[in-house]
Design a protein around this motif. Structure first.
Motif, PDB file in Angstrom:
ATOM      1  N   PRO A  23      44.078  26.220 -33.445  1.00  0.00           N
ATOM      2  CA  PRO A  23      44.595  26.917 -32.267  1.00  0.00           C
ATOM      3  C   PRO A  23      44.570  26.057 -31.010  1.00  0.00           C
ATOM      4  O   PRO A  23      44.383  26.574 -29.912  1.00  0.00           O
ATOM      5  CB  PRO A  23      43.635  28.094 -32.142  1.00  0.00           C
ATOM      6  N   PHE A  24      44.721  24.741 -31.145  1.00  0.00           N
ATOM      7  CA  PHE A  24      44.594  23.853 -29.988  1.00  0.00           C
ATOM      8  C   PHE A  24      45.882  23.080 -29.703  1.00  0.00           C
ATOM      9  O   PHE A  24      46.617  22.723 -30.614  1.00  0.00           O
ATOM     10  CB  PHE A  24      43.472  22.839 -30.203  1.00  0.00           C
ATOM     11  N   VAL A  25      46.090  22.808 -28.411  1.00  0.00           N
ATOM     12  CA  VAL A  25      47.131  21.886 -27.962  1.00  0.00           C
ATOM     13  C   VAL A  25      46.441  20.933 -26.985  1.00  0.00           C
ATOM     14  O   VAL A  25      45.807  21.367 -26.029  1.00  0.00           O
ATOM     15  CB  VAL A  25      48.299  22.626 -27.261  1.00  0.00           C
ATOM     16  N   ILE A  26      46.541  19.636 -27.264  1.00  0.00           N
ATOM     17  CA  ILE A  26      45.924  18.611 -26.428  1.00  0.00           C
ATOM     18  C   ILE A  26      47.039  17.857 -25.709  1.00  0.00           C
ATOM     19  O   ILE A  26      48.054  17.509 -26.307  1.00  0.00           O
ATOM     20  CB  ILE A  26      45.090  17.613 -27.276  1.00  0.00           C
ATOM     21  N   ALA A  27      46.831  17.611 -24.414  1.00  0.00           N
ATOM     22  CA  ALA A  27      47.831  16.905 -23.603  1.00  0.00           C
ATOM     23  C   ALA A  27      47.171  15.745 -22.863  1.00  0.00           C
ATOM     24  O   ALA A  27      45.955  15.753 -22.620  1.00  0.00           O
ATOM     25  CB  ALA A  27      48.471  17.861 -22.604  1.00  0.00           C
ATOM     26  N   LYS A  28      47.979  14.762 -22.510  1.00  0.00           N
ATOM     27  CA  LYS A  28      47.521  13.605 -21.748  1.00  0.00           C
ATOM     28  C   LYS A  28      48.290  13.563 -20.434  1.00  0.00           C
ATOM     29  O   LYS A  28      49.519  13.595 -20.437  1.00  0.00           O
ATOM     30  CB  LYS A  28      47.758  12.324 -22.543  1.00  0.00           C
ATOM     31  N   THR A  29      47.570  13.493 -19.311  1.00  0.00           N
ATOM     32  CA  THR A  29      48.209  13.490 -18.001  1.00  0.00           C
ATOM     33  C   THR A  29      48.718  12.097 -17.645  1.00  0.00           C
ATOM     34  O   THR A  29      48.439  11.125 -18.349  1.00  0.00           O
ATOM     35  CB  THR A  29      47.232  13.951 -16.904  1.00  0.00           C
ATOM     36  N   ASN A  38      44.665  25.746 -22.265  1.00  0.00           N
ATOM     37  CA  ASN A  38      44.227  27.125 -22.456  1.00  0.00           C
ATOM     38  C   ASN A  38      45.452  27.966 -22.799  1.00  0.00           C
ATOM     39  O   ASN A  38      46.353  28.118 -21.984  1.00  0.00           O
ATOM     40  CB  ASN A  38      43.561  27.657 -21.183  1.00  0.00           C
ATOM     41  N   LEU A  39      45.465  28.481 -23.993  1.00  0.00           N
ATOM     42  CA  LEU A  39      46.604  29.255 -24.472  1.00  0.00           C
ATOM     43  C   LEU A  39      46.297  30.745 -24.389  1.00  0.00           C
ATOM     44  O   LEU A  39      45.165  31.169 -24.628  1.00  0.00           O
ATOM     45  CB  LEU A  39      46.926  28.888 -25.922  1.00  0.00           C
ATOM     46  N   THR A  41      46.638  34.722 -25.591  1.00  0.00           N
ATOM     47  CA  THR A  41      46.569  35.364 -26.912  1.00  0.00           C
ATOM     48  C   THR A  41      47.956  35.438 -27.531  1.00  0.00           C
ATOM     49  O   THR A  41      48.119  35.191 -28.730  1.00  0.00           O
ATOM     50  CB  THR A  41      45.973  36.778 -26.781  1.00  0.00           C
ATOM     51  N   ASN A  42      48.960  35.751 -26.721  1.00  0.00           N
ATOM     52  CA  ASN A  42      50.337  35.816 -27.231  1.00  0.00           C
ATOM     53  C   ASN A  42      50.800  34.456 -27.735  1.00  0.00           C
ATOM     54  O   ASN A  42      51.453  34.368 -28.781  1.00  0.00           O
ATOM     55  CB  ASN A  42      51.290  36.322 -26.154  1.00  0.00           C
ATOM     56  N   GLU A  43      50.498  33.383 -26.988  1.00  0.00           N
ATOM     57  CA  GLU A  43      50.896  32.040 -27.421  1.00  0.00           C
ATOM     58  C   GLU A  43      50.203  31.670 -28.732  1.00  0.00           C
ATOM     59  O   GLU A  43      50.832  31.104 -29.627  1.00  0.00           O
ATOM     60  CB  GLU A  43      50.558  31.012 -26.343  1.00  0.00           C
ATOM     61  N   ARG A  44      48.934  31.969 -28.848  1.00  0.00           N
ATOM     62  CA  ARG A  44      48.185  31.626 -30.063  1.00  0.00           C
ATOM     63  C   ARG A  44      48.727  32.339 -31.301  1.00  0.00           C
ATOM     64  O   ARG A  44      48.634  31.795 -32.399  1.00  0.00           O
ATOM     65  CB  ARG A  44      46.703  31.955 -29.892  1.00  0.00           C
ATOM     66  N   HIS A  45      49.283  33.531 -31.129  1.00  0.00           N
ATOM     67  CA  HIS A  45      49.745  34.306 -32.278  1.00  0.00           C
ATOM     68  C   HIS A  45      51.262  34.244 -32.483  1.00  0.00           C
ATOM     69  O   HIS A  45      51.800  34.928 -33.343  1.00  0.00           O
ATOM     70  CB  HIS A  45      49.307  35.765 -32.121  1.00  0.00           C
ATOM     71  N   ASP A  46      51.943  33.410 -31.720  1.00  0.00           N
ATOM     72  CA  ASP A  46      53.404  33.334 -31.778  1.00  0.00           C
ATOM     73  C   ASP A  46      53.849  32.103 -32.576  1.00  0.00           C
ATOM     74  O   ASP A  46      53.692  30.981 -32.115  1.00  0.00           O
ATOM     75  CB  ASP A  46      53.964  33.267 -30.362  1.00  0.00           C
ATOM     76  N   PRO A  47      54.407  32.286 -33.777  1.00  0.00           N
ATOM     77  CA  PRO A  47      54.845  31.138 -34.572  1.00  0.00           C
ATOM     78  C   PRO A  47      55.929  30.310 -33.875  1.00  0.00           C
ATOM     79  O   PRO A  47      55.989  29.091 -34.049  1.00  0.00           O
ATOM     80  CB  PRO A  47      55.381  31.748 -35.866  1.00  0.00           C
TER      81      PRO A  47
END
Length: 83
Positions: A23-29, A38-39, A41-47
């Motif tokens: 359930p993670f998304v990592i980004a580099k600035t 930080n996602l 709840t809707n983003e985490r459950h949306d395919p």
């Protein structure tokens, strides 16, 4: 006036998504800092969200991220005209 100098742009970071795994998304600035986004709840459950996140990763696009809460912004690049 440069867009970077507008006061409403001070709370937005430009980042590239470098890793997508549930359930993670990592980004580099731009400065090289790594952020765990930080996602919601809707983003985490949306395919569809995960499919699009992988597409953004593959395309190496820059995305707007909120500086304080490290969330993806849906209208982050838009700016109101300065009057």
């Amino acid at each position: 006036m440069l867009l970077d100098q507008a006061t409403n742009m001070k709370n937005i970071l430009a980042a590239q998504i470098i890793k997508v795994f549930y359930p993670f998304v990592i980004a580099k600035t731009e400065t090289g800092a790594y952020l765990k986004l930080n996602l919601s709840t809707n983003e985490r459950h949306d395919p569809l969200f995960w499919d699009e996140a992988r597409s953004i990763l593959q395309a190496k696009l820059w995305v707007p991220i909120g500086k304080n809460y490290h969330q993806l912004l849906d209208n982050g690049w838009l700016s109101e005209p300065v009057v």
